[in-house]
Each structure stands twice: as C-alpha cells, then as structure tokens.
Design a protein around this motif. Sequence first.
Motif, PDB file in Angstrom:
ATOM      1  N   PHE A 170       0.832  -1.205   0.000  1.00 38.75           N
ATOM      2  CA  PHE A 170       0.000   0.000   0.000  1.00 38.75           C
ATOM      3  C   PHE A 170       0.866   1.255   0.000  1.00 38.75           C
ATOM      4  CE2 PHE A 170      -3.134  -2.698   2.649  1.00 38.75           C
ATOM      5  CZ  PHE A 170      -3.622  -3.308   1.505  1.00 38.75           C
ATOM      6  N   ILE A 171       1.887   1.263   0.839  1.00 39.66           N
ATOM      7  CA  ILE A 171       2.763   2.435   0.932  1.00 39.66           C
ATOM      8  C   ILE A 171       3.411   2.706  -0.421  1.00 39.66           C
ATOM      9  CG2 ILE A 171       4.891   3.331   1.959  1.00 39.66           C
ATOM     10  CD1 ILE A 171       4.084   1.776   4.531  1.00 39.66           C
ATOM     11  N   SER A 172       3.903   1.647  -1.064  1.00 33.79           N
ATOM     12  CA  SER A 172       4.550   1.798  -2.362  1.00 33.79           C
ATOM     13  C   SER A 172       3.620   2.434  -3.389  1.00 33.79           C
ATOM     14  CB  SER A 172       5.019   0.428  -2.867  1.00 33.79           C
ATOM     15  OG  SER A 172       5.467   0.500  -4.204  1.00 33.79           O
ATOM     16  N   HIS A 173       2.363   2.005  -3.391  1.00 31.22           N
ATOM     17  CA  HIS A 173       1.423   2.487  -4.401  1.00 31.22           C
ATOM     18  C   HIS A 173       0.810   3.859  -4.063  1.00 31.22           C
ATOM     19  CE1 HIS A 173       1.725  -1.670  -5.770  1.00 31.22           C
ATOM     20  NE2 HIS A 173       1.210  -1.256  -6.902  1.00 31.22           N
ATOM     21  N   LEU A 174       0.881   4.259  -2.803  1.00 26.96           N
ATOM     22  CA  LEU A 174       0.313   5.550  -2.414  1.00 26.96           C
ATOM     23  C   LEU A 174       1.347   6.665  -2.382  1.00 26.96           C
ATOM     24  CD1 LEU A 174      -2.091   4.323   0.417  1.00 26.96           C
ATOM     25  CD2 LEU A 174      -2.731   5.118  -1.871  1.00 26.96           C
ATOM     26  N   LEU A 175       2.622   6.316  -2.467  1.00 31.16           N
ATOM     27  CA  LEU A 175       3.661   7.333  -2.602  1.00 31.16           C
ATOM     28  C   LEU A 175       3.646   7.885  -4.021  1.00 31.16           C
ATOM     29  CD1 LEU A 175       6.558   5.472  -0.762  1.00 31.16           C
ATOM     30  CD2 LEU A 175       5.599   7.672  -0.054  1.00 31.16           C
ATOM     31  N   ASP A 176       3.987   9.159  -4.163  1.00 30.71           N
ATOM     32  CA  ASP A 176       4.112   9.728  -5.500  1.00 30.71           C
ATOM     33  C   ASP A 176       5.259   9.016  -6.229  1.00 30.71           C
ATOM     34  OD1 ASP A 176       3.229  12.235  -7.187  1.00 30.71           O
ATOM     35  OD2 ASP A 176       5.414  12.048  -7.393  1.00 30.71           O
ATOM     36  N   PRO A 177       5.075   8.702  -7.527  1.00 34.79           N
ATOM     37  CA  PRO A 177       6.144   8.005  -8.255  1.00 34.79           C
ATOM     38  C   PRO A 177       7.487   8.716  -8.227  1.00 34.79           C
ATOM     39  CG  PRO A 177       4.104   7.952  -9.517  1.00 34.79           C
ATOM     40  CD  PRO A 177       3.870   8.867  -8.345  1.00 34.79           C
ATOM     41  N   SER A 178       7.461  10.020  -8.007  1.00 34.40           N
ATOM     42  CA  SER A 178       8.724  10.755  -7.965  1.00 34.40           C
ATOM     43  C   SER A 178       9.519  10.479  -6.687  1.00 34.40           C
ATOM     44  CB  SER A 178       8.467  12.256  -8.097  1.00 34.40           C
ATOM     45  OG  SER A 178       7.781  12.762  -6.957  1.00 34.40           O
ATOM     46  N   GLU A 179       8.884   9.900  -5.692  1.00 41.20           N
ATOM     47  CA  GLU A 179       9.596   9.542  -4.454  1.00 41.20           C
ATOM     48  C   GLU A 179      10.278   8.189  -4.650  1.00 41.20           C
ATOM     49  OE1 GLU A 179      10.102  11.394  -1.990  1.00 41.20           O
ATOM     50  OE2 GLU A 179       8.495  12.873  -1.864  1.00 41.20           O
ATOM     51  N   ARG A 180      11.204   8.153  -5.590  1.00 45.94           N
ATOM     52  CA  ARG A 180      11.768   6.890  -6.056  1.00 45.94           C
ATOM     53  C   ARG A 180      12.454   6.082  -4.951  1.00 45.94           C
ATOM     54  NH1 ARG A 180      11.695  10.426 -10.186  1.00 45.94           N
ATOM     55  NH2 ARG A 180      11.106   9.643 -12.248  1.00 45.94           N
ATOM     56  N   LYS A 181      13.203   6.753  -4.101  1.00 43.21           N
ATOM     57  CA  LYS A 181      13.926   6.025  -3.059  1.00 43.21           C
ATOM     58  C   LYS A 181      12.971   5.383  -2.074  1.00 43.21           C
ATOM     59  CE  LYS A 181      17.621   6.506   0.371  1.00 43.21           C
ATOM     60  NZ  LYS A 181      18.625   7.427   0.975  1.00 43.21           N
ATOM     61  N   LEU A 182      11.950   6.119  -1.657  1.00 41.65           N
ATOM     62  CA  LEU A 182      10.980   5.570  -0.715  1.00 41.65           C
ATOM     63  C   LEU A 182      10.154   4.460  -1.354  1.00 41.65           C
ATOM     64  CD1 LEU A 182       9.690   8.828   1.035  1.00 41.65           C
ATOM     65  CD2 LEU A 182      11.133   7.042   2.037  1.00 41.65           C
ATOM     66  N   VAL A 183       9.814   4.628  -2.632  1.00 45.02           N
ATOM     67  CA  VAL A 183       9.086   3.571  -3.333  1.00 45.02           C
ATOM     68  C   VAL A 183       9.925   2.302  -3.385  1.00 45.02           C
ATOM     69  CG1 VAL A 183       8.153   2.860  -5.574  1.00 45.02           C
ATOM     70  CG2 VAL A 183       7.658   5.152  -4.699  1.00 45.02           C
ATOM     71  N   ASP A 184      11.210   2.456  -3.694  1.00 47.76           N
ATOM     72  CA  ASP A 184      12.104   1.287  -3.734  1.00 47.76           C
ATOM     73  C   ASP A 184      12.191   0.612  -2.369  1.00 47.76           C
ATOM     74  OD1 ASP A 184      12.627   1.606  -6.407  1.00 47.76           O
ATOM     75  OD2 ASP A 184      14.556   2.622  -6.116  1.00 47.76           O
TER      76      ASP A 184
END
Length: 276
Positions: A156-170
């Motif tokens: 959920f966290i991965s999909h709710l982060l803005d795609p530009s937050e690349r490090k946090l998404v990773d």
Amino acid sequence: MTLSDMFVTRSLDEVRFWSRIMKEHSFFLRLGFRAEDTQLIQEANYFYALFENIEQRASSFGTDTDPNTIMQFNNEVHTAVSYIWAFKRKVLGLILTCQLPGQNNFPLLVDHVSREANYFRNRLTELNQGTLEPLPDAIIDENVFFLKIMADHAKFISHLLDPSERKLVDQANDFSHDFDQLLFQAQDLDSMRPQSQTEPLLSQFLDQNRVSVSSLRDFKRTARELIEACRIKSTIHPLLADHVFREASRFLEIIDVFEAALTGKQPAENMRTLEH
C-alpha cells in the motif's frame, strides 16, 4: 493475577486496540468512495460512530470489572465486528464486479481490512470460550497472520507514494518482497506441524521476524513523521501512516510475549486465550 483477572485484562486490551482499528477502517473506506456513493458513505459513518462508542466503553472499564460483564461486552463487540466484516466484503464484491468505477479503495486493501475484522472477532470468540491454543500453534498462527498484514502495508505504501519519491518507493517494494518471503517461510513452517514446533526452530523464527518487523516499524515511523511534516509527496493520509505504524508495533509486542513464554519468563496463558 487470577485467570479471571487475566481474561478481563486481555479482553479489554484486544477491544481497545482493535475497535480503534475498525473505526479507522471505516474512515479510510469512506475517503475512497465516490461522492455519489451516499449509501456506502452513510454505512461507513455508522460503523465509525459504532466503533468509536465501543472504544470509549472499553476505556471506561477497569481491570477489576466483573468477568461476566466483560464476557457480555465481548459478545456485543463480536456482533458489531461481524457486521463491519460483512460490510467490507460487500464493498470488495462491488469493486471486483466493477460496480464502483472510479472509487479509490484498492481491492487488496478492502480484503486486508476484512481479514483484520475476521481476526478480531475470532479473538473475541476464543476469549469468551476460554479456548487456549498451544503455544507453538499460537506462534505460527499469529505470525502467518501478521506477516501477511505487514506485506500488505508495504505494498500500500509503495502504491500511495508519488512516483517521484523513487527512493521511498524502492524501500517499500523491498519490504514488500522481504515480507512475502517471510510469509512463505511461515506458511512452510505451518505445513510442517507438529514436527516444526521445536523450541529452537520457533525461537529462530521469532528472532528473524523481529528483525524485519523492527526495520519496517522504523520505516513506517519515519514515513509518518515526513508525512506529518509535509516533507514527502504522497496520497497517504497522516492517520493511515500512524495506523500502519501502530499495527507493526502491535506485532512486535506479540513477538515479545511469545519469546518470553518460550524462555519461561511468562506463562503461556497470556498468549492467545484464557480459561476463566
């Protein structure tokens, strides 16, 4: 502490924690509905008020409350949880059959919150029936449940982060992968019962999970602080950030109790349910 005292204490702890979770689920589902989904919004508001009342009532009871009063309260809460579980499954069905196009609740999220409702009502049944699950079974069952919850949170966290937050998404994706693997290991251990239920195996199992849950909990704490300070881009509500942090903390508390029981520092009756 007598078994009756332990029953009251354990019951109130479960209801206080999970009624707040159920209340917040109602809020999150409501946020995801479309403006025209007035009936669903009304139902979500009803459940929010219902569980807010339950949470307040649970906080009004003391540990010296008559066990029979708590047993009756548990039954009332069980009924409420059964209704919200049915509501969540209804919403999931509407989403999966494309009857709510444009709404913003992930199907996995709705399934996730319904699993937590089912867990909660099962706990209430076990408490009132005084059915004590053997410690090795309790360790495996609780970890299978919570590892799946933690894996879902990471997704959920991965999909709710803005795609530009690349490090946090990773980072969130890495946690998702790690907890999927831990869940598979737990399910393998589950399928090996009772041979897998030796103390060294269970102790190693808990130690491994503790390290990963602690890391995820710390990641969630950081994410919560960044969201509250408006320092990252996402669609994550601050309450949702705190919500998933509290559930990770709850899992760590459960691991602590299991580890204490394995080492003999705490009686096994505190694990799952109590005779009363």
